[in-house]
Design an enzyme around this catalytic site. Structure first.
Site, PDB file in Angstrom:
ATOM      1  N   ASP A  67       0.812  -1.217   0.000  1.00 21.50           N
ATOM      2  CA  ASP A  67       0.000   0.000   0.000  1.00 21.50           C
ATOM      3  C   ASP A  67       0.848   1.271   0.000  1.00 21.50           C
ATOM      4  O   ASP A  67       2.068   1.221   0.171  1.00 21.50           O
ATOM      5  CB  ASP A  67      -0.965   0.002   1.207  1.00 21.50           C
ATOM      6  CG  ASP A  67      -0.287  -0.437   2.500  1.00 21.50           C
ATOM      7  OD1 ASP A  67       0.944  -0.328   2.602  1.00 21.50           O
ATOM      8  OD2 ASP A  67      -0.999  -0.904   3.410  1.00 21.50           O
ATOM      9  N   ASP A 136      -7.458  -2.358  14.090  1.00 19.07           N
ATOM     10  CA  ASP A 136      -8.843  -2.624  13.684  1.00 19.07           C
ATOM     11  C   ASP A 136      -8.955  -3.905  12.857  1.00 19.07           C
ATOM     12  O   ASP A 136      -9.997  -4.169  12.253  1.00 19.07           O
ATOM     13  CB  ASP A 136      -9.427  -1.432  12.910  1.00 19.07           C
ATOM     14  CG  ASP A 136      -8.721  -1.170  11.579  1.00 19.07           C
ATOM     15  OD1 ASP A 136      -7.745  -1.887  11.261  1.00 19.07           O
ATOM     16  OD2 ASP A 136      -9.144  -0.248  10.853  1.00 19.07           O
ATOM     17  N   HIS A 138      -7.178  -4.718  10.169  1.00 16.37           N
ATOM     18  CA  HIS A 138      -6.943  -4.624   8.721  1.00 16.37           C
ATOM     19  C   HIS A 138      -5.640  -5.313   8.315  1.00 16.37           C
ATOM     20  O   HIS A 138      -4.705  -5.430   9.112  1.00 16.37           O
ATOM     21  CB  HIS A 138      -6.965  -3.167   8.228  1.00 16.37           C
ATOM     22  CG  HIS A 138      -5.811  -2.326   8.651  1.00 16.37           C
ATOM     23  ND1 HIS A 138      -5.899  -0.954   8.802  1.00 16.37           N
ATOM     24  CD2 HIS A 138      -4.521  -2.616   8.947  1.00 16.37           C
ATOM     25  CE1 HIS A 138      -4.731  -0.465   9.146  1.00 16.37           C
ATOM     26  NE2 HIS A 138      -3.886  -1.449   9.243  1.00 16.37           N
ATOM     27  N   GLU A 143      -9.681  -1.763   5.304  1.00 10.21           N
ATOM     28  CA  GLU A 143     -10.340  -1.387   6.546  1.00 10.21           C
ATOM     29  C   GLU A 143     -11.607  -2.222   6.747  1.00 10.21           C
ATOM     30  O   GLU A 143     -12.113  -2.847   5.801  1.00 10.21           O
ATOM     31  CB  GLU A 143     -10.691   0.104   6.499  1.00 10.21           C
ATOM     32  CG  GLU A 143      -9.482   1.019   6.347  1.00 10.21           C
ATOM     33  CD  GLU A 143      -8.572   1.049   7.570  1.00 10.21           C
ATOM     34  OE1 GLU A 143      -8.467   0.049   8.300  1.00 10.21           O
ATOM     35  OE2 GLU A 143      -7.936   2.103   7.797  1.00 10.21           O
TER      36      GLU A 143
END
Ligand code: PGA
Length: 291
Positions: A67, A136, A138, A143
């Site tokens: 990413d 979270d 991910h 997400e």
């Protein structure tokens, strides 16, 4: 899934480096999927050491990063390209043309994402994908609520991710809101996956990913659908796993387990071998799965 727990971050990093090195020894032109963030820093330091001291060879290796932040150029010290250059690429003998990091400044993101996916395919697919995990849940910047079949695309970052990553920026409001990321579907196509996590802050996400239901709320849980995943955890990150005793039992029994056939996609003609020194590197038994 193979869950391996080590006492500390240093041992996690060395174990991860040993797995990467095994991959490169078996296939010198392996395609690696790479991650950024705090988690893989120790892995990269160990790989740099292996290159310098043991001759671990990156000359034929191809890399694809997961990413990049939208809006940050390669030369921005906060970009993931810059991170990779400073922490790995400039210290090893990787060919610049074999390095792929999503562009944060392309004119046409949609076309870029399509091209990135195609380049992965044309390179033969990813042999080993390194992953961290967000608090979270991910992987990459997928997400919560990301499609588990998603491909490389633009994602809007979750507030929690922006808060978590604010430490890398002068001001929280400087954290980009958008990122370009490989999709969950892209990640799941890697032949082998290595998930790393350390620290108590990751413990809830790690437990949900490994032992919870497969759900887009925790995109790392999609790894349960993959046939060759190794989770390398320190004791803090593993602290909420309910089946921890079983994972430790499996780990302890590895030396006596029948070894499965070696991965068929690896041609085995290593040019330079790196064998992790046993005293330093807690390498898993070669090829043994979650028996
Ligand atoms: P970290 O990030 O390694 O900086 O904790 C992991 C991630 O967000 O995937």
């Amino acid at each position: 899934m193979e869950v391996i727990v080590h006492e500390n971050y240093d041992l996690v990093s060395r174990a991860a480096a040993a797995i990467v090195a095994q991959t490169l020894n078996a296939k010198p032109n392996a395609v690696l999927g790479l991650a950024t963030g705090s988690t893989p820093l120790g892995l990269y330091q160990e790989l740099v050491r292996c290159h310098r001291d043991e001759g671990l060879d990156f000359s034929q290796v191809v890399t694809f990063n997961l990413d990049e932040y939208v809006g940050l150029s390669k030369n921005d010290p906060r970009s993931y390209y810059y991170f990779m250059r400073e922490n790995l690429f400039r210290h090893v003998n990787i060919a610049p043309q074999n390095i792929y990091v999503p562009s944060g400044t392309t004119d046409n993101y949609q076309a870029f994402c399509t091209w990135y996916e195609r380049r992965i395919q044309e390179s033969g697919g990813i042999d080993l994908q390194v992953l961290g995990i967000g608090s979270d849940g991910h992987i990459g910047f997928n997400e919560p609520s990301s499609s588990l079949g998603s491909r490389t695309r633009i994602k809007t970052l979750a507030r929690q991710t922006i808060d978590d990553n604010a430490r890398f920026f002068d001001r929280p409001e400087d954290v980009p809101i958008y990122a370009i990321t490989m999709g969950v579907g892209t990640i799941l196509e890697a032949r082998q996956i290595l998930l790393m996590a350390n620290g108590a802050k990751k413990a809830p996400a790690v437990a949900a990913a490994i032992e919870g239901p497969v759900t887009s709320r925790i995109t790392a849980s999609a790894l349960q659908m993959h046939s060759d995943v190794t989770c390398l955890l320190d004791t803090d990150a593993a602290s909420q796993l309910e089946m921890i005793d079983y994972y430790r039992w499996v780990q302890a029994k590895h030396p006596g387990a029948p070894v499965r056939a070696s991965r068929p996609h690896f041609s085995s003609h290593p040019t330079v071998r790196y064998d992790a020194p046993p005293a330093r590197s807690p390498v898993r038994s070669n090829g043994v799965g979650s028996l």
